[in-house]
Design a protein around this motif. Structure first.
Motif, PDB file in Angstrom:
ATOM      1  N   MET A   1      36.417  41.289  41.551  1.00  0.00           N
ATOM      2  CA  MET A   1      37.270  40.723  40.517  1.00  0.00           C
ATOM      3  C   MET A   1      37.678  39.315  40.949  1.00  0.00           C
ATOM      4  SD  MET A   1      39.960  41.975  37.905  1.00  0.00           S
ATOM      5  CE  MET A   1      39.031  43.428  37.863  1.00  0.00           C
ATOM      6  N   THR A   2      37.513  38.374  40.059  1.00  0.00           N
ATOM      7  CA  THR A   2      37.869  36.978  40.326  1.00  0.00           C
ATOM      8  C   THR A   2      39.312  36.735  39.901  1.00  0.00           C
ATOM      9  OG1 THR A   2      35.580  36.296  39.989  1.00  0.00           O
ATOM     10  CG2 THR A   2      37.252  34.578  39.841  1.00  0.00           C
ATOM     11  N   GLU A   3      40.091  36.158  40.797  1.00  0.00           N
ATOM     12  CA  GLU A   3      41.491  35.843  40.525  1.00  0.00           C
ATOM     13  C   GLU A   3      41.574  34.454  39.880  1.00  0.00           C
ATOM     14  OE1 GLU A   3      44.337  37.856  41.465  1.00  0.00           O
ATOM     15  OE2 GLU A   3      42.788  39.371  41.736  1.00  0.00           O
ATOM     16  N   VAL A   4      42.248  34.378  38.730  1.00  0.00           N
ATOM     17  CA  VAL A   4      42.351  33.139  37.966  1.00  0.00           C
ATOM     18  C   VAL A   4      43.817  32.928  37.599  1.00  0.00           C
ATOM     19  CG1 VAL A   4      41.592  31.933  35.869  1.00  0.00           C
ATOM     20  CG2 VAL A   4      40.019  33.473  37.049  1.00  0.00           C
ATOM     21  N   VAL A   5      44.249  31.668  37.637  1.00  0.00           N
ATOM     22  CA  VAL A   5      45.618  31.316  37.255  1.00  0.00           C
ATOM     23  C   VAL A   5      45.592  30.411  36.031  1.00  0.00           C
ATOM     24  CG1 VAL A   5      46.737  31.608  39.485  1.00  0.00           C
ATOM     25  CG2 VAL A   5      45.592  29.459  38.979  1.00  0.00           C
ATOM     26  N   ALA A   6      46.667  30.492  35.253  1.00  0.00           N
ATOM     27  CA  ALA A   6      46.796  29.650  34.064  1.00  0.00           C
ATOM     28  C   ALA A   6      48.249  29.210  33.925  1.00  0.00           C
ATOM     29  CB  ALA A   6      46.352  30.418  32.817  1.00  0.00           C
ATOM     30  N   ALA A   7      48.427  28.076  33.250  1.00  0.00           N
ATOM     31  CA  ALA A   7      49.749  27.468  33.115  1.00  0.00           C
ATOM     32  C   ALA A   7      50.268  27.576  31.687  1.00  0.00           C
ATOM     33  CB  ALA A   7      49.682  25.995  33.523  1.00  0.00           C
ATOM     34  N   ILE A  75      31.492  37.956  34.179  1.00  0.00           N
ATOM     35  CA  ILE A  75      32.529  37.906  35.214  1.00  0.00           C
ATOM     36  C   ILE A  75      33.703  38.805  34.806  1.00  0.00           C
ATOM     37  CG2 ILE A  75      33.701  35.894  34.211  1.00  0.00           C
ATOM     38  CD1 ILE A  75      34.227  34.896  37.074  1.00  0.00           C
ATOM     39  N   SER A  76      34.326  39.425  35.797  1.00  0.00           N
ATOM     40  CA  SER A  76      35.574  40.171  35.585  1.00  0.00           C
ATOM     41  C   SER A  76      36.691  39.362  36.216  1.00  0.00           C
ATOM     42  CB  SER A  76      35.506  41.547  36.237  1.00  0.00           C
ATOM     43  OG  SER A  76      34.555  42.343  35.590  1.00  0.00           O
ATOM     44  N   ILE A  77      37.774  39.149  35.463  1.00  0.00           N
ATOM     45  CA  ILE A  77      38.859  38.319  35.977  1.00  0.00           C
ATOM     46  C   ILE A  77      40.203  39.017  35.867  1.00  0.00           C
ATOM     47  CG2 ILE A  77      37.637  36.173  35.422  1.00  0.00           C
ATOM     48  CD1 ILE A  77      39.682  35.764  33.134  1.00  0.00           C
ATOM     49  N   ARG A  78      41.069  38.670  36.782  1.00  0.00           N
ATOM     50  CA  ARG A  78      42.498  38.988  36.696  1.00  0.00           C
ATOM     51  C   ARG A  78      43.174  37.650  36.472  1.00  0.00           C
ATOM     52  NH1 ARG A  78      46.418  39.556  41.141  1.00  0.00           N
ATOM     53  NH2 ARG A  78      48.317  40.375  40.223  1.00  0.00           N
ATOM     54  N   LEU A  79      43.787  37.491  35.314  1.00  0.00           N
ATOM     55  CA  LEU A  79      44.369  36.222  34.898  1.00  0.00           C
ATOM     56  C   LEU A  79      45.889  36.300  34.973  1.00  0.00           C
ATOM     57  CD1 LEU A  79      43.885  33.385  33.709  1.00  0.00           C
ATOM     58  CD2 LEU A  79      43.769  34.445  31.446  1.00  0.00           C
ATOM     59  N   LEU A  80      46.470  35.369  35.715  1.00  0.00           N
ATOM     60  CA  LEU A  80      47.921  35.289  35.899  1.00  0.00           C
ATOM     61  C   LEU A  80      48.433  34.045  35.180  1.00  0.00           C
ATOM     62  CD1 LEU A  80      47.858  35.883  39.756  1.00  0.00           C
ATOM     63  CD2 LEU A  80      48.335  37.603  37.998  1.00  0.00           C
ATOM     64  N   LEU A  81      49.351  34.209  34.232  1.00  0.00           N
ATOM     65  CA  LEU A  81      49.925  33.093  33.490  1.00  0.00           C
ATOM     66  C   LEU A  81      51.328  32.817  34.025  1.00  0.00           C
ATOM     67  CD1 LEU A  81      49.602  31.129  31.039  1.00  0.00           C
ATOM     68  CD2 LEU A  81      50.795  32.865  29.686  1.00  0.00           C
ATOM     69  N   TYR A  82      51.536  31.590  34.523  1.00  0.00           N
ATOM     70  CA  TYR A  82      52.812  31.180  35.095  1.00  0.00           C
ATOM     71  C   TYR A  82      53.488  30.134  34.219  1.00  0.00           C
ATOM     72  CZ  TYR A  82      51.694  33.279  39.638  1.00  0.00           C
ATOM     73  OH  TYR A  82      51.407  34.151  40.661  1.00  0.00           O
ATOM     74  N   ARG A  83      54.802  30.253  34.106  1.00  0.00           N
ATOM     75  CA  ARG A  83      55.575  29.158  33.508  1.00  0.00           C
ATOM     76  C   ARG A  83      55.443  27.974  34.450  1.00  0.00           C
ATOM     77  NH1 ARG A  83      58.651  30.387  29.226  1.00  0.00           N
ATOM     78  NH2 ARG A  83      59.117  32.574  28.835  1.00  0.00           N
TER      79      ARG A  83
END
Length: 128
Positions: A1-7, A75-83
């Motif tokens: 699993m690919t770790e991905v971040v978003a804003a 691709i399989s991703i875990r997406l983390l959305l941060y303020r």
């Protein structure tokens, strides 16, 4: 699993979304800015780096807003959305086809990447 971040970058009652370039996977779909976490990076450091690379802005990452897991065909991703707060600069589309500041009620007008859809739905239902 690919770790991905978003804003989740807010400006008053609007937030920033980016349109993926035509030559990349999920071409011309909309997403929250961000990218993959590199080995040895914290999610916060990765997001600050991605915002500089993609948007030309210096940011401060705050609290986790939401997270989602999505399986794409490639691709399989875990997406983390941060303020995320802009500390300096004005966002420019350095790697995207275009940028837009939209209000939560504008969300239905945009075709989001499937992994970003839960976040768009949360914002549409709950607001910023």
């Amino acid at each position: 699993m690919t770790e991905v971040v978003a804003a989740l970058i807010a400006n008053g009652d609007r937030f920033l979304i980016c349109r993926r370039p035509e030559n990349k996977s999920r071409a011309l779909l909309w997403e929250f800015p961000g990218g993959k976490i590199e080995p040895g990076e914290t999610p916060e450091a990765a997001l600050e780096r991605e915002c500089m690379e993609e948007l030309g802005i210096r940011t401060k990452v705050h609290s986790l807003y939401a997270e989602a897991v999505h399986d794409y065909p490639d691709i399989s991703i875990r997406l983390l959305l941060y303020r995320t707060e802009i500390l300096s600069g004005t966002p420019v589309a350095l790697e995207h086809a275009e940028l837009r500041w939209i209000a939560p009620e504008d969300i239905p007008q945009f075709a989001f990447c499937p992994a970003d859809m839960p976040f768009a739905g949360e914002l549409l239902n709950s607001g910023l």
